[in-house]
Design a protein around this motif. Structure first.
Motif, short mmCIF file in Angstrom:
data_model
loop_
_atom_site.label_atom_id
_atom_site.label_comp_id
_atom_site.label_asym_id
_atom_site.label_seq_id
_atom_site.Cartn_x
_atom_site.Cartn_y
_atom_site.Cartn_z
N PHE A 153 1.12 3.58 6.93
CA PHE A 153 2.03 3.34 5.81
C PHE A 153 2.47 4.70 5.30
O PHE A 153 1.65 5.52 4.91
N PHE A 213 0.40 -1.05 -2.28
CA PHE A 213 1.56 -0.61 -1.53
C PHE A 213 2.76 -1.51 -1.77
O PHE A 213 2.65 -2.73 -1.72
N TYR A 221 -0.71 6.90 5.05
CA TYR A 221 -1.98 6.22 4.91
C TYR A 221 -2.30 5.43 6.17
O TYR A 221 -1.40 4.87 6.79
N ASP A 222 -3.56 5.36 6.50
CA ASP A 222 -3.97 4.50 7.60
C ASP A 222 -4.05 3.06 7.09
O ASP A 222 -4.48 2.82 5.97
N VAL A 223 -3.66 2.16 7.93
CA VAL A 223 -3.73 0.74 7.59
C VAL A 223 -4.48 0.04 8.70
O VAL A 223 -4.14 0.21 9.87
N ILE A 273 1.26 -7.44 5.23
CA ILE A 273 0.77 -6.18 4.72
C ILE A 273 1.01 -6.06 3.22
O ILE A 273 0.27 -5.41 2.50
N ARG A 280 -1.61 -5.95 0.53
CA ARG A 280 -2.59 -4.88 0.45
C ARG A 280 -2.46 -4.08 -0.83
O ARG A 280 -1.38 -3.87 -1.34
#
Lengths: 155, 155
Positions: free
Chosen positions: A95, B124, A104-106, B118, B121
């Motif tokens: 992200f 975000f 960012y890691d997702v 997503i 989450r």
DNA sequence: ATAGATGCAAACTCTTTGCAGGTCG
DNA sequence: CGACCTGCAAAGAGTTTGCATCTAT
């Protein structure tokens, strides 16, 4: 965060199995990339490595990042801000905050199944896939930064 | 393949509404990008444009591609082989063949729902997302080209 | 000992910019 | 006419390469 075992002796052994020597430069480059989640550029790695090895050359950093990525010790990806490396070689998505530029890691949890769905399409054999999200992260939303930044620093 | 109306008069009007003049160079650059599905690089566009406008400069091609992309007439994307432009500004995914390097458009049908999943989450705000598939296309599978090509021509 | 790695500097590729002159509306 | 755009050449960023030297094994 880590796929191959990155404890010092294990890295050593694995590198050698690949025919790569564990030079001081190579070890520190690997440590630097693994020690950050900033998805660093070559320049970032160079700056960090130089703190511990002032005479290292940028060429060595490039050669090693590329080689280590080719051998699977790192992941390499291109995005609008340039080429970035990632110590996390496990499957995961990203992200990117369009306000602050942070990546960012997702976990792939959310996108699992994507590949299966495309795989049925005519003739394509899907070996891999990547999902990139763009938006604003929690911090930036709270700060209410309105306009996305264009010229992002390349950490 | 086309989002904004690209018939000559319509493009003209739309460009002008954006404060852009429809110069001969700009028109041909736009036509070239819209006329291919090869996801061309700037160099590719330059070569093609030069066939019809031999005195065009590479700088003009770059300026226009960037400008047109910024205004939404084209899409711009970075991948390991460099920056590429796409006349198709409608949402779609891509499949890159690791054997021949060709980039295919993939309807978003298969990946619809990814963003919604997503979005839940923490914190975000997802504004956009991209899915990239890698694998071997039908043609390359039939030819049985075994080893993926590394140094891809950048058409 | 020796294949492989490094540092340095030069070369290369891709992209952007300053500026004088040309063109669109 | 005036703002915008172009071609040219030069400059910039990022990355790679040749080569003499060094070092891990």
């Amino acid at each position: 965060m880590i796929t191959k075992n990155t404890s010092a002796p294990a890295v050593d052994a694995t590198l050698r199995a690949w025919g790569l020597r564990l030079t001081r430069q190579r070890r520190i480059i690997l440590e630097v990339v693994h020690a950050t989640d900033a998805h660093p550029t070559a320049a970032f790695v160079y700056r960090r490595v130089r703190r511990r090895l002032p005479r290292v050359s940028l060429a060595t950093v490039y050669r090693n990042l590329r080689r280590l990525a080719a051998e699977g010790f790192l992941a390499e990806r291109a995005d609008p801000s340039g080429v970035r490396f990632d110590g996390n070689t496990a499957p995961h998505d990203h992200f990117t905050c369009v306000a602050c530029g942070r990546i960012y890691d997702v976990p792939t949890r959310a996108t699992r199944g994507v590949r299966a769905r495309i795989a049925v399409r005519s003739g394509f054999e899907v070996l891999n896939h990547r999902v990139e999200f763009y938006g604003r992260c929690g911090a930036c939303r709270r700060q209410g930064g309105r306009s996305p930044v264009k010229g992002q620093r390349r950490s």
